[in-house]
Design a protein around this motif. Structure first.
Motif, PDB file in Angstrom:
ATOM      1  N   MET A   1      -6.411  47.236  58.203  1.00 27.02           N
ATOM      2  CA  MET A   1      -5.357  47.966  58.897  1.00 27.02           C
ATOM      3  C   MET A   1      -5.340  49.431  58.511  1.00 27.02           C
ATOM      4  N   ASP A   2      -5.370  49.634  57.251  1.00 26.97           N
ATOM      5  CA  ASP A   2      -5.367  51.022  56.780  1.00 26.97           C
ATOM      6  C   ASP A   2      -6.613  51.761  57.244  1.00 26.97           C
ATOM      7  N   ILE A   3      -7.727  51.031  57.294  1.00 25.28           N
ATOM      8  CA  ILE A   3      -8.981  51.681  57.721  1.00 25.28           C
ATOM      9  C   ILE A   3      -8.874  52.046  59.189  1.00 25.28           C
ATOM     10  N   ALA A   4      -8.284  51.197  59.973  1.00 23.09           N
ATOM     11  CA  ALA A   4      -8.150  51.493  61.395  1.00 23.09           C
ATOM     12  C   ALA A   4      -7.243  52.695  61.623  1.00 23.09           C
ATOM     13  N   VAL A   5      -6.152  52.734  60.859  1.00 24.10           N
ATOM     14  CA  VAL A   5      -5.249  53.895  60.987  1.00 24.10           C
ATOM     15  C   VAL A   5      -5.955  55.179  60.574  1.00 24.10           C
ATOM     16  N   ALA A   6      -6.722  55.091  59.551  1.00 24.35           N
ATOM     17  CA  ALA A   6      -7.459  56.285  59.098  1.00 24.35           C
ATOM     18  C   ALA A   6      -8.450  56.746  60.151  1.00 24.35           C
ATOM     19  N   ILE A   7      -9.117  55.787  60.782  1.00 22.43           N
ATOM     20  CA  ILE A   7     -10.089  56.171  61.821  1.00 22.43           C
ATOM     21  C   ILE A   7      -9.388  56.818  62.994  1.00 22.43           C
ATOM     22  N   VAL A   8      -8.246  56.261  63.367  1.00 25.90           N
ATOM     23  CA  VAL A   8      -7.492  56.839  64.480  1.00 25.90           C
ATOM     24  C   VAL A   8      -7.048  58.255  64.140  1.00 25.90           C
ATOM     25  N   LEU A   9      -6.581  58.422  62.953  1.00 23.26           N
ATOM     26  CA  LEU A   9      -6.150  59.774  62.540  1.00 23.26           C
ATOM     27  C   LEU A   9      -7.321  60.772  62.574  1.00 23.26           C
ATOM     28  N   LEU A  10      -8.446  60.313  62.096  1.00 23.25           N
ATOM     29  CA  LEU A  10      -9.615  61.192  62.126  1.00 23.25           C
ATOM     30  C   LEU A  10     -10.009  61.548  63.553  1.00 23.25           C
ATOM     31  N   VAL A  11      -9.911  60.569  64.405  1.00 15.99           N
ATOM     32  CA  VAL A  11     -10.240  60.860  65.813  1.00 15.99           C
ATOM     33  C   VAL A  11      -9.247  61.842  66.401  1.00 15.99           C
TER      34      VAL A  11
ATOM     35  N   VAL B   1      -7.492  64.108  64.795  1.00 15.63           N
ATOM     36  CA  VAL B   1      -7.750  65.437  64.213  1.00 15.63           C
ATOM     37  C   VAL B   1      -8.969  66.089  64.865  1.00 15.63           C
ATOM     38  N   ALA B   2      -9.996  65.306  65.080  1.00 20.35           N
ATOM     39  CA  ALA B   2     -11.192  65.857  65.730  1.00 20.35           C
ATOM     40  C   ALA B   2     -10.878  66.291  67.154  1.00 20.35           C
ATOM     41  N   PHE B   3     -10.076  65.498  67.848  1.00 17.65           N
ATOM     42  CA  PHE B   3      -9.726  65.861  69.218  1.00 17.65           C
ATOM     43  C   PHE B   3      -8.932  67.159  69.259  1.00 17.65           C
ATOM     44  N   VAL B   4      -7.984  67.248  68.310  1.00 22.10           N
ATOM     45  CA  VAL B   4      -7.185  68.490  68.267  1.00 22.10           C
ATOM     46  C   VAL B   4      -8.077  69.699  67.984  1.00 22.10           C
ATOM     47  N   ILE B   5      -9.000  69.527  67.078  1.00 21.54           N
ATOM     48  CA  ILE B   5      -9.906  70.650  66.756  1.00 21.54           C
ATOM     49  C   ILE B   5     -10.745  71.034  67.966  1.00 21.54           C
ATOM     50  N   ILE B   6     -11.240  70.014  68.652  1.00 22.19           N
ATOM     51  CA  ILE B   6     -12.056  70.300  69.843  1.00 22.19           C
ATOM     52  C   ILE B   6     -11.222  70.999  70.907  1.00 22.19           C
ATOM     53  N   VAL B   7      -9.993  70.548  71.090  1.00 20.61           N
ATOM     54  CA  VAL B   7      -9.120  71.177  72.088  1.00 20.61           C
ATOM     55  C   VAL B   7      -8.863  72.633  71.721  1.00 20.61           C
ATOM     56  N   LEU B   8      -8.575  72.868  70.459  1.00 26.74           N
ATOM     57  CA  LEU B   8      -8.326  74.259  70.029  1.00 26.74           C
ATOM     58  C   LEU B   8      -9.559  75.140  70.233  1.00 26.74           C
ATOM     59  N   VAL B   9     -10.692  74.566  69.884  1.00 25.01           N
ATOM     60  CA  VAL B   9     -11.922  75.355  70.054  1.00 25.01           C
ATOM     61  C   VAL B   9     -12.175  75.669  71.515  1.00 25.01           C
ATOM     62  N   ARG B  10     -11.954  74.732  72.378  1.00 27.16           N
ATOM     63  CA  ARG B  10     -12.193  74.950  73.801  1.00 27.16           C
ATOM     64  C   ARG B  10     -11.066  75.739  74.454  1.00 27.16           C
ATOM     65  N   SER B  11      -9.946  75.823  73.837  1.00 25.07           N
ATOM     66  CA  SER B  11      -8.821  76.536  74.441  1.00 25.07           C
ATOM     67  C   SER B  11      -8.798  78.007  74.043  1.00 25.07           C
ATOM     68  N   VAL B  12      -9.170  78.323  72.856  1.00 28.02           N
ATOM     69  CA  VAL B  12      -9.101  79.697  72.363  1.00 28.02           C
ATOM     70  C   VAL B  12     -10.511  80.299  72.390  1.00 28.02           C
ATOM     71  N   ARG B  13     -10.643  81.415  73.104  1.00 33.35           N
ATOM     72  CA  ARG B  13     -11.923  82.138  73.189  1.00 33.35           C
ATOM     73  C   ARG B  13     -11.696  83.631  72.906  1.00 33.35           C
ATOM     74  N   ILE B  14     -12.646  84.227  72.217  1.00 34.27           N
ATOM     75  CA  ILE B  14     -12.604  85.676  71.919  1.00 34.27           C
ATOM     76  C   ILE B  14     -13.779  86.343  72.651  1.00 34.27           C
ATOM     77  N   ILE B  15     -13.449  87.288  73.514  1.00 33.90           N
ATOM     78  CA  ILE B  15     -14.473  88.009  74.282  1.00 33.90           C
ATOM     79  C   ILE B  15     -14.775  89.319  73.553  1.00 33.90           C
ATOM     80  N   PRO B  16     -16.032  89.567  73.153  1.00 34.12           N
ATOM     81  CA  PRO B  16     -16.367  90.824  72.467  1.00 34.12           C
ATOM     82  C   PRO B  16     -16.264  92.030  73.399  1.00 34.12           C
TER      83      PRO B  16
END
Length: 346
Positions: free
Chosen positions: A1-11, A13-28
């Motif tokens: 159970m704890d392992i499943a919760v940890a995996i979900v949390l990791l997923v 967090v990864a999704f949030v990071i991917i969303v942030l990366v794809r949402s914020v762009r800096i144009i030189p």
């Protein structure tokens, strides 16, 4: 159970990071980006921070807005006189509209290259080799005008087009080198001839001026000598008239001048002036008068006698002889006009 919760949390967090990366762009700076939303053009991103909608907006590759320099490989071009020359071109262009450069042309660099080649062949095809080599500015201007007009709708501005090199065939290069060598030799010969001509002209001008100055100097010297001789003659003339010479002195001067006339080994003929006769006549008269005076003193004086008369006769004869010797001397010297001999009256 704890392992499943940890995996979900990791997923998560990864999704949030991917969303942030794809949402914020800096144009030189000096870059531009085109945003598509659901496959359709949405907007053009300018330099700075930009927020995009993940999985909905897509950012295309950034475009460089700076002026770019592209050197194209040599292109064979046929001139008007049917000579194949190889021409290297350099194009300076700048992207002014990111949307048009993205959607109006697939590859604007390749398009500029092909357009430059075709335009260059059209322009150079109407020129012969000599005009193509000496009319680079004209060719550049025509290329720039055609390219700028054609690439305007692509969002590209062509600022300059330069011909980097125009290479004719090797045989034409050899002929051109021979022609240039002959032209340089001709110019050298012309310059040498011009120098010789100028030298001759300057020499002749110097000689002419020297002759003119010499002639002027001789003329002035002759005038000065003539003036000096005239002044000397005038002074002698004035001195003679002031001295008031008598006939005896003039006759004596004539006799002194006669030997000078006969001077010189080349003189075979000399002329006695007619005045010499008058001079001898004057001397004869003077001598005759002196003899007559002595004779009168001897005949009528208290001591007169035969010897005195005889001496007077002898003196008279001597005077006649002297006059005769004068005439003989003139004749012996080769005179063509013998002076008349005068005899004193008793």
């Amino acid at each position: 159970m704890d392992i499943a919760v940890a995996i979900v949390l990791l997923v998560l967090v990864a999704f949030v990071i991917i969303v942030l990366v794809r949402s914020v762009r800096i144009i030189p700076q000096a870059r531009a980006g085109v945003v598509e939303r659901l496959g359709k053009y949405q907007r053009t991103l300018n330099p700075g921070l930009t927020i995009l909608i993940p999985f909905v907006d897509r950012l295309l590759p950034l475009l460089d807005l700076r002026e770019q320099v592209v050197s194209f490989p040599p292109q064979p071009v046929i001139t008007e006189d049917n000579l194949v020359v190889s021409i290297d071109t350099v194009v300076y262009f700048q992207v002014t509209d990111a949307r048009a450069a993205t959607y109006e042309i697939a590859n604007y660099i390749q398009a500029v290259e092909q357009l430059t080649t075709t335009t260059l062949r059209n322009v150079v095809g109407g020129l012969n080799l000599e005009e193509a080599l000496t009319s680079r500015d004209q060719i550049n201007g025509q290329l720039r005008g055609v390219l700028d007009e054609a690439t305007g709708r692509w969002g590209i501005r062509v600022s300059r087009v330069e011909l980097k090199a125009i290479d004719p065939p090797h045989s034409i290069q050899d002929s051109m080198e021979k022609q240039m060598r002959a032209e340089r030799d001709r110019r050298a010969a012309i310059l040498t001839a011009e120098g010789t001509k100028q030298s001759a002209i300057l020499t002749a001008e110097g000689q002419r001026q020297s002759s003119i100055l010499k002639a002027e100097g001789d003329a002035k010297a002759a005038i000065l000598r003539a003036d000096g001789e005239a002044q000397a003659i005038q002074k002698v003339f004035d001195a003679i008239h002031k001295g008031n010479p008598d006939q005896k002195l003039l006759a004596y001067q004539y006799l002194q001048v006669l030997p000078k006339i006969a001077e010189g080994t080349a003189n075979k003929l000399w002329i006695i002036p007619s005045e010499v006769g008058e001079a001898l006549k004057g001397i004869g008269n003077a001598l005759g008068g002196a003899v007559a005076g002595q004779a009168s003193d001897g005949l009528f004086g208290p001591d007169a006698g035969p010897k005195t008369a005889e001496a007077g006769a002898v003196s008279g004869a001597g005077a006649v002889s002297a006059a005769g010797d004068g005439r003989a001397a003139g004749t012996g010297a080769g005179s063509t006009a013998p002076a008349p001999a005068t005899h004193p009256e008793p």
